[in-house]
Design an enzyme around this catalytic site. Structure first.
Site, short mmCIF file in Angstrom:
data_model
loop_
_atom_site.label_atom_id
_atom_site.label_comp_id
_atom_site.label_asym_id
_atom_site.label_seq_id
_atom_site.Cartn_x
_atom_site.Cartn_y
_atom_site.Cartn_z
N HIS A 180 0.70 -1.04 0.13
CA HIS A 180 0.16 -0.07 -0.11
C HIS A 180 0.97 1.25 -0.12
CE1 HIS A 180 -3.74 2.47 1.11
NE2 HIS A 180 -2.80 3.38 1.67
N GLU A 181 1.64 1.54 0.97
CA GLU A 181 2.69 2.59 0.97
C GLU A 181 3.68 2.61 -0.30
OE1 GLU A 181 1.82 4.63 3.03
OE2 GLU A 181 0.67 3.62 4.32
N HIS A 231 1.87 4.34 -2.79
CA HIS A 231 1.76 6.12 -2.57
C HIS A 231 3.17 6.54 -2.85
CE1 HIS A 231 -1.76 6.49 -0.59
NE2 HIS A 231 -1.67 5.93 0.39
N GLU A 290 -4.84 7.65 -3.18
CA GLU A 290 -5.03 6.49 -2.52
C GLU A 290 -5.64 5.62 -3.58
OE1 GLU A 290 -4.83 6.25 0.41
OE2 GLU A 290 -5.88 4.61 1.20
ZN ZN Z 1 -3.08 5.32 1.82
#
Ligand code: ZN
Length: 504
Positions: A268-269, A272, A298
């Protein structure tokens, strides 16, 4: 009339310097949440306050305003010059907003938020909503004042939403969410009624932390996170910090007996991080070198985490690696069983632990409640009862404490009303963009099973990352996919994936 080109260059130089100063704030913030010793907090607060004051003075300096006025009236702001027009549009937009707020009001609200956050931590720990209530009331009052000072067309909530998803409105998002909500409730009910269930115990065996870290880094690098321009560290509440070109830092937390938290947190990170690493370096410090919105950000973390990271095809590549890393935990476990376990759908009370299907219902609940608070249809003291009732209607269960209910998130105590919808928007954008990528890149998902993630990253770089803030989110989605935002791609994706898993 001053030479517009010269004024434009002066303005960009000023903002590039502002970005450098901001990056100093970012590194101090990253350090505070990773390595700073506890006793350093006093010095750190003074460093942060000094930088915040310097930044405020630089951003609201009168020459910034006069330069923006000159530029708004110039050719550089016209459609003939889309790049400079986007920079001027976005810089003027945030400047105009900032100067509407009296300095004393900003300082007072900063103080109120700091106090509310401290009280919220205590209230959550002791399950004491009454303790937090007066602070929540004040925050709502301040946010309503904020909406009045900033201004809005239809709905005061729009002014709040705009800070996180510029240009989005309650009406537009509300329509998409309303259609989406009923479909999700129906899908979650079908899944709950299914007789097939994954074996979740596979994920709660021994997963040594050092090995998790190695495997997580390998997966992050495989999807394209550049460790020569980034790093991974540990923290309590994971985040991604971007200092600037060449320095993007992701964080995670490890549980020795729970595999998914760190692994999917890292993916997830990394999502980003990959976005930030793909922003055009030459525009660093200006809107053209910045990300579009929280929702689009996101969409990147969610796409890599879920649509790629939790996909059947990616695990054809990752599962043999996982077996080599965790021979004990995964002995006798099949690829299919593992894939099902990491995609279990089950209504739960805590948003950050929710699965791909029910997560969106957690967001819709918060969106509806915070809108009602912002427009005065709901009183702060009515929040716990309204929360629990809505929770039951949407997820079929209801929390027995406020700690597991309306006190679980930090956002409202930090004055972030209007933030929550960006999480669900992220999922919606992700599905629509991912479907488009699939239609333009031949063999996209088959490539995942060979560990080939580069075509997706290149496509996203070209279609989104390289453009910075050239378009607002709604327009970007239209430009890239040819259609306005719709809930249909996400529902189709969820129905397809979970329909197969739960044999619906
Ligand atoms: Zn996030």
């Amino acid at each position: 009339m001053p030479n517009a080109q010269l004024v434009y260059e002066q303005l960009l130089t000023a903002f590039k310097e502002i970005a450098l100063l901001q990056s100093c704030q970012t590194i101090l913030g990253w350090d505070q949440r990773t390595y700073m010793p506890a006793k350093g907090v006093g010095l750190r607060s003074r460093q942060m306050a000094l930088l915040a004051g310097m930044l405020h003075a630089k951003i609201t300096a009168p020459d910034i305003g006069s330069r923006l006025n000159t530029l708004k009236a110039s050719d550089l702001a016209s459609g003939a010059n889309p790049e400079s027009a986007a920079n001027i549009r976005e810089l003027a937009y945030s400047y105009d907003k900032l100067v509407k707020l009296p300095r004393e009001w900003v300082e007072e609200f900063t103080r109120i938020k700091a106090m509310a956050q401290t009280v919220w931590v205590e209230a959550r720990k002791t399950n004491d909503f009454a303790l937090f209530l007066p602070h929540l009331k004040t925050i709502i009052d301040f946010k309503r004042q904020y909406a009045d000072m900033i201004g809005y067309d239809d709905d005061p909530y729009d002014a709040l939403l705009d800070d996180f998803e510029p240009g989005a409105t309650y009406k537009e998002i509300g329509q998409v969410f309303a259609a989406f909500r009923d479909e999700l409730v129906a899908l979650a009910a079908q899944i709950a009624a299914s007789t097939v269930r994954p074996d979740g115990s596979i994920l709660t065996r021994d997963y040594p932390v050092e090995v998790q870290e190695k495997f997580g880094k390998e997966a992050a690098a495989a999807i394209g996170f550049d460790f020569d321009g980034g790093r991974l560290d540990q923290t309590t509440h994971p985040f991604c910090s971007t200092l600037g070109p060449g320095d993007v830092r992701i964080t995670t937390r490890f549980y020795p007996r729970f595999f998914p938290a760190a692994f999917f947190g890292i993916i997830h990170e990394s999502g980003h991080g990959i976005y930030n690493q793909g922003l055009p370096e030459e525009h660093y410090g200006t809107p053209l070198g910045s990300s579009v919105s929280l929702g689009i950000h996101e969409s990147q973390s969610r796409m890599w985490e879920n649509m790629v990271g939790r996909s059947r095809t990616a695990w054809r590549h990752f599962f043999p690696r996982a077996k080599a890393y965790f021979p004990q935990a995964l002995t006798g476990v099949s690829e299919d069983d593992f894939y099902f376990a990491i995609n279990e759908v089950k209504p739960s009370l805590i948003r950050v632990e929710a699965d791909e299907v029910t997560y969106n219902l957690h967001i819709i609940l918060r969106f509806e409640l915070e809108h009602a608070l912002a427009v005065g249809q709901l009183k702060a003291e009515e929040v716990p009862a309204a929360w629990n009732e809505k929770f039951r209607a949407l997820l079929g269960i209801s929390p027995s404490t406020d700690t597991e209910g309306c006190l679980q998130d930090i956002h409202w105590s930090g004055g972030m009303i209007g933030y929550f919808p960006t999480y669900a928007l992220g999922n919606l954008y992700a599905a629509q963009l991912f479907a488009q990528a699939g239609s333009e890149i031949p063999g996209l998902e088959a490539g995942f099973s060979e560990g080939n993630f580069a075509p997706l990253r290149q496509w996203l770089t070209e279609k989104i990352y390289r453009l910075g803030k050239r378009y607002r989110a709604a327009e970007l989605v239209k430009v890239v996919t040819g259609k306005p935002l719709s809930h249909e791609p996400l529902i189709r994706y969820l129905r397809g994936k979970f329909g197969r898993l739960y044999r619906l």
